[in-house]
Every structure is written in structure tokens, then in C-alpha cells.
Motif scaffolding. Structure first.
Motif, PDB file in Angstrom:
ATOM      1  N   GLY A 214       0.829  -1.200   0.000  1.00  0.00           N
ATOM      2  CA  GLY A 214       0.000   0.000   0.000  1.00  0.00           C
ATOM      3  C   GLY A 214       0.861   1.247   0.000  1.00  0.00           C
ATOM      4  N   ILE A 215       0.696   2.097   1.004  1.00  0.00           N
ATOM      5  CA  ILE A 215       1.484   3.335   1.100  1.00  0.00           C
ATOM      6  C   ILE A 215       2.749   3.147   1.951  1.00  0.00           C
ATOM      7  CG2 ILE A 215      -0.461   4.870   0.699  1.00  0.00           C
ATOM      8  CD1 ILE A 215       0.744   4.577   4.219  1.00  0.00           C
ATOM      9  N   LEU A 216       2.960   1.930   2.439  1.00  0.00           N
ATOM     10  CA  LEU A 216       4.081   1.664   3.344  1.00  0.00           C
ATOM     11  C   LEU A 216       5.297   1.135   2.581  1.00  0.00           C
ATOM     12  CD1 LEU A 216       1.997  -0.117   6.112  1.00  0.00           C
ATOM     13  CD2 LEU A 216       2.769   2.265   6.118  1.00  0.00           C
ATOM     14  N   HIS A 217       6.481   1.526   3.036  1.00  0.00           N
ATOM     15  CA  HIS A 217       7.712   1.104   2.378  1.00  0.00           C
ATOM     16  C   HIS A 217       8.797   0.844   3.423  1.00  0.00           C
ATOM     17  CE1 HIS A 217       9.130   5.163   3.161  1.00  0.00           C
ATOM     18  NE2 HIS A 217       8.035   5.632   2.577  1.00  0.00           N
ATOM     19  N   LEU A 218       9.968   0.422   2.964  1.00  0.00           N
ATOM     20  CA  LEU A 218      11.059   0.024   3.859  1.00  0.00           C
ATOM     21  C   LEU A 218      12.152   1.083   3.992  1.00  0.00           C
ATOM     22  CD1 LEU A 218      11.518  -3.663   2.653  1.00  0.00           C
ATOM     23  CD2 LEU A 218      10.604  -2.935   4.859  1.00  0.00           C
ATOM     24  N   PRO A 223      16.997  -5.336   7.533  1.00  0.00           N
ATOM     25  CA  PRO A 223      16.347  -6.597   7.916  1.00  0.00           C
ATOM     26  C   PRO A 223      16.369  -6.805   9.428  1.00  0.00           C
ATOM     27  CG  PRO A 223      17.727  -6.942   5.995  1.00  0.00           C
ATOM     28  CD  PRO A 223      18.002  -5.537   6.462  1.00  0.00           C
ATOM     29  N   GLY A 224      15.218  -7.141   9.981  1.00  0.00           N
ATOM     30  CA  GLY A 224      15.092  -7.334  11.426  1.00  0.00           C
ATOM     31  C   GLY A 224      14.555  -6.120  12.163  1.00  0.00           C
ATOM     32  N   ASP A 225      14.537  -4.947  11.488  1.00  0.00           N
ATOM     33  CA  ASP A 225      14.008  -3.729  12.109  1.00  0.00           C
ATOM     34  C   ASP A 225      12.478  -3.774  12.145  1.00  0.00           C
ATOM     35  OD1 ASP A 225      16.558  -2.760  12.346  1.00  0.00           O
ATOM     36  OD2 ASP A 225      16.386  -1.255  10.751  1.00  0.00           O
ATOM     37  N   SER A 226      11.913  -3.078  13.115  1.00  0.00           N
ATOM     38  CA  SER A 226      10.460  -2.917  13.181  1.00  0.00           C
ATOM     39  C   SER A 226      10.155  -1.532  13.721  1.00  0.00           C
ATOM     40  CB  SER A 226       9.823  -3.985  14.071  1.00  0.00           C
ATOM     41  OG  SER A 226      10.256  -3.838  15.423  1.00  0.00           O
ATOM     42  N   ARG A 227       8.934  -1.079  13.460  1.00  0.00           N
ATOM     43  CA  ARG A 227       8.489   0.212  14.001  1.00  0.00           C
ATOM     44  C   ARG A 227       6.966   0.214  14.050  1.00  0.00           C
ATOM     45  NH1 ARG A 227       6.091   3.486  10.368  1.00  0.00           N
ATOM     46  NH2 ARG A 227       6.538   3.272   8.136  1.00  0.00           N
ATOM     47  N   PRO A 228       6.381   0.968  14.989  1.00  0.00           N
ATOM     48  CA  PRO A 228       4.925   1.103  14.985  1.00  0.00           C
ATOM     49  C   PRO A 228       4.478   1.981  13.826  1.00  0.00           C
ATOM     50  CG  PRO A 228       5.880   2.449  16.714  1.00  0.00           C
ATOM     51  CD  PRO A 228       7.014   1.653  16.133  1.00  0.00           C
ATOM     52  N   LEU A 229       3.310   1.688  13.263  1.00  0.00           N
ATOM     53  CA  LEU A 229       2.736   2.573  12.263  1.00  0.00           C
ATOM     54  C   LEU A 229       2.265   3.850  12.950  1.00  0.00           C
ATOM     55  CD1 LEU A 229       0.540   0.231  10.010  1.00  0.00           C
ATOM     56  CD2 LEU A 229       2.971   0.783   9.804  1.00  0.00           C
ATOM     57  N   THR A 230       2.353   4.955  12.250  1.00  0.00           N
ATOM     58  CA  THR A 230       1.822   6.203  12.777  1.00  0.00           C
ATOM     59  C   THR A 230       0.297   6.192  12.630  1.00  0.00           C
ATOM     60  OG1 THR A 230       1.888   7.372  10.657  1.00  0.00           O
ATOM     61  CG2 THR A 230       3.908   7.393  11.995  1.00  0.00           C
ATOM     62  N   PRO A 231      -0.408   6.980  13.438  1.00  0.00           N
ATOM     63  CA  PRO A 231      -1.871   7.058  13.275  1.00  0.00           C
ATOM     64  C   PRO A 231      -2.278   7.437  11.857  1.00  0.00           C
ATOM     65  CG  PRO A 231      -1.224   8.058  15.342  1.00  0.00           C
ATOM     66  CD  PRO A 231       0.047   7.744  14.613  1.00  0.00           C
ATOM     67  N   GLU A 233      -0.618   6.720   9.074  1.00  0.00           N
ATOM     68  CA  GLU A 233      -0.431   5.545   8.218  1.00  0.00           C
ATOM     69  C   GLU A 233      -1.571   4.544   8.389  1.00  0.00           C
ATOM     70  OE1 GLU A 233       4.440   5.230   7.823  1.00  0.00           O
ATOM     71  OE2 GLU A 233       3.450   4.455   9.616  1.00  0.00           O
ATOM     72  N   VAL A 234      -1.993   4.339   9.639  1.00  0.00           N
ATOM     73  CA  VAL A 234      -3.120   3.428   9.890  1.00  0.00           C
ATOM     74  C   VAL A 234      -4.369   3.952   9.188  1.00  0.00           C
ATOM     75  CG1 VAL A 234      -4.644   2.457  11.648  1.00  0.00           C
ATOM     76  CG2 VAL A 234      -2.183   2.597  12.084  1.00  0.00           C
ATOM     77  N   LYS A 235      -4.606   5.260   9.297  1.00  0.00           N
ATOM     78  CA  LYS A 235      -5.776   5.864   8.660  1.00  0.00           C
ATOM     79  C   LYS A 235      -5.736   5.686   7.152  1.00  0.00           C
ATOM     80  CE  LYS A 235      -8.313  10.244   8.352  1.00  0.00           C
ATOM     81  NZ  LYS A 235      -8.337  11.672   8.793  1.00  0.00           N
ATOM     82  N   ARG A 236      -4.579   5.893   6.544  1.00  0.00           N
ATOM     83  CA  ARG A 236      -4.458   5.769   5.091  1.00  0.00           C
ATOM     84  C   ARG A 236      -4.611   4.318   4.643  1.00  0.00           C
ATOM     85  NH1 ARG A 236       0.608   8.768   2.667  1.00  0.00           N
ATOM     86  NH2 ARG A 236      -0.493   8.192   0.751  1.00  0.00           N
ATOM     87  N   MET A 237      -4.083   3.380   5.423  1.00  0.00           N
ATOM     88  CA  MET A 237      -4.245   1.970   5.076  1.00  0.00           C
ATOM     89  C   MET A 237      -5.711   1.549   5.225  1.00  0.00           C
ATOM     90  SD  MET A 237      -1.372   0.792   3.965  1.00  0.00           S
ATOM     91  CE  MET A 237      -1.497  -1.009   4.065  1.00  0.00           C
ATOM     92  N   ARG A 238      -6.388   2.074   6.242  1.00  0.00           N
ATOM     93  CA  ARG A 238      -7.823   1.782   6.380  1.00  0.00           C
ATOM     94  C   ARG A 238      -8.600   2.305   5.172  1.00  0.00           C
ATOM     95  NH1 ARG A 238      -9.394  -0.320  11.120  1.00  0.00           N
ATOM     96  NH2 ARG A 238      -8.220   0.136  13.036  1.00  0.00           N
ATOM     97  N   HIS A 239      -8.188   3.474   4.683  1.00  0.00           N
ATOM     98  CA  HIS A 239      -8.870   4.037   3.515  1.00  0.00           C
ATOM     99  C   HIS A 239      -8.676   3.138   2.295  1.00  0.00           C
ATOM    100  CE1 HIS A 239     -10.457   6.882   0.631  1.00  0.00           C
ATOM    101  NE2 HIS A 239      -9.336   6.785  -0.063  1.00  0.00           N
TER     102      HIS A 239
END
Length: 248
Positions: A214-218, A223-231, A233-239
Motif C-alpha cells: 500500500g502506502i508503506l515502504h522500507l 532486515p530485522g528492524d520494526s516500528r509502529p505505524l503512525t496514526p 499511516e493506519v488511517k491511510r491503510m484503512r482508507h
């Protein structure tokens, strides 16, 4: 849970225990209790104060969380593995909530994997009708022609599946080593989708990474990194995973 009453199957799905459809089946089968009472009616609504049990296990009232994980190769897209191999949650030990992957990436495939405890969010993103772009980069053995690559657009039969690519492009060719690098976009990801497509046209995948979801990228991740989605980003993915965005 929210501050308003919600349908029981939605509450179960949001807890991350199972999908809404499976929750409905469990309710009808008498496997769900609310405040120690067995509930079998699908229209039942519950409040945040109600205690809900599924198969004898009480639902935890967790706040929803959303994570982006750069899955390395050689890691299982699961919460556990009977062969003792690394699993995705080995890399997110600091997360206290019970999260699980949205979909899967093959053991030998790296790249974006989303994890959450929000069952509705997960089910929406995985539903094929929303046609969310998932962009992969594949290194293949051999140099396919335009005609051969076009077969991916038309669809390739493999076992009982019809495997398709939405778009594709070849942006690097190494004639000396007889390899090529392709960018392939999917909407629906069947088991080993890209690897099976390339095997069918005679150009086996040597390396595969999912670079965008979707709108998310690396960008900026290893490799092995993680991060929380921003509010946002969550809103845009829900859309992206909403009926408003379905192409007619």
C-alpha cells in the motif's frame, strides 16, 4: 474495545483471536460466553464492561497496535515453529500485546510484513476486493522476453490456481551472469505466488523481497528492524481497505 456497544463477532475479531467470519461460526456453535452466559445469536451487542470468553479463554481488552516489520530471509511468518526456526515475534519481544502477522511472506522471502492485534484491520487488508498494491523485487535466473513476461499479466495456471501480476517491469539485466531483476506488483498473494509464476515461464527466482505494501515502504530500515505505524499511516491503510476505495 470502544466506548460504545459493538456486535459480539466484531469484538472477537478486533481482539485478534480469529476473523469475524470464524467468530460468527463459534458463536452459532455455542463456543462464546458473555458474562458466563452462552451466546448463540449473531446480532448480540456487548459493551466494554462485558466479559467475553471464546472457547473458555477470556478476551484481553488490549488497545489496538500496528507494526511494520522488515522480515529477513530465513524467518517464519508465524508465532511459533515446531522445527525451532526463527519466527517474526522473536524480533518484536518488546511488544506486550498479542500481535500476529497480516498474511505471510515465504521463509526465503524478505521485506514488509505487518503485524497487529486488530482482527478487523487485518481482514480488510487481506481481502482481495480492495486490490491493495504489494510491490516485490525479484532476482531471477535468465533474462525473460517481453512476450514471456506478458504471460504474468494474462494469468498463469499453476495447480488449481490462476496466478497474475498487476504490473511488472524489468529494470536491470546482467548478461554476464545471465540474471535479471524485476519489479512485480500483486493484489492477491497466493502461496509462493511469484516463485510459482516465474517457475512456470522458466525463470526461477533467486531472491525475492516485498518492498512496498500500500502506502508503506522500507525506507531507512534494515532486515530485522520494526516500528509502529503512525496514526496517519493506519488511517491511510484503512482508507485503501474500505468500500469507498473499491474500483467499480
Amino acid at each position: 474495545m470502544t466506548n460504545t456497544n459493538e456486535r459480539l463477532q466484531k469484538v472477537i475479531a478486533k481482539s485478534g483471536v480469529t476473523s469475524r467470519r470464524k467468530a460468527e461460526q463459534l458463536i452459532v456453535a455455542g463456543k462464546v460466553k458473555v458474562n458466563d452466559n452462552v451466546i448463540t445469536e449473531l446480532g448480540t451487542k456487548v459493551s466494554p464492561r462485558d466479559n467475553v470468553e471464546v472457547n473458555g479463554v477470556r478476551l484481553e481488552k488490549e488497545e489496538p497496535v500496528y507494526y511494520l516489520f522488515y522480515k529477513p530471509r530465513g524467518v517464519i511468518s508465524s508465532l511459533n515453529d515446531d522445527k525451532g526456526r526463527s519466527v517474526v515475534t522473536d524480533y518484536l519481544g518488546e511488544v506486550k500485546e498479542r500481535i500476529y502477522p497480516i498474511g505471510r511472506l515465504d521463509y526465503d522471502t524478505s521485506g514488509i510484513l505487518l503485524l497487529t492485534n486488530d482482527g478487523n484491520f487485518a481482514n480488510q487488508l487481506m481481502h482481495p476486493k480492495y486490490q491493495i498494491d504489494k510491490v516485490y523485487v525479484a532476482k531471477v535466473k535468465g533474462i525473460p522476453s517481453k512476450k514471456e513476461l506478458y504471460r504474468m499479466k494474462k494469468g498463469i495456471h499453476s495447480d488449481s490456481d490462476l496466478l497474475k501480476a498487476v504490473t511488472y517491469r524489468m529494470y536491470e539485466v546482467d548478461k554476464k551472469n545471465n540474471t535479471a531483476i524485476l519489479e512485480i506488483t500483486l493484489h492477491e498473494g497466493k502461496n509462493r505466488h511469484i516463485r510459482r509464476m516465474m517457475d512456470e515461464i522458466g525463470y526461477p527466482v533467486l531472491k525475492l523481497k516485498r518492498e512496498q505494501y500500500g502506502i508503506l515502504h522500507l525506507q531507512g530500515m534494515q532486515p530485522g528492524d520494526s516500528r509502529p505505524l503512525t496514526p496517519h499511516e493506519v488511517k491511510r491503510m484503512r482508507h485503501l481497505a474500505s468500500d469507498k476505495n473499491v474500483k467499480k
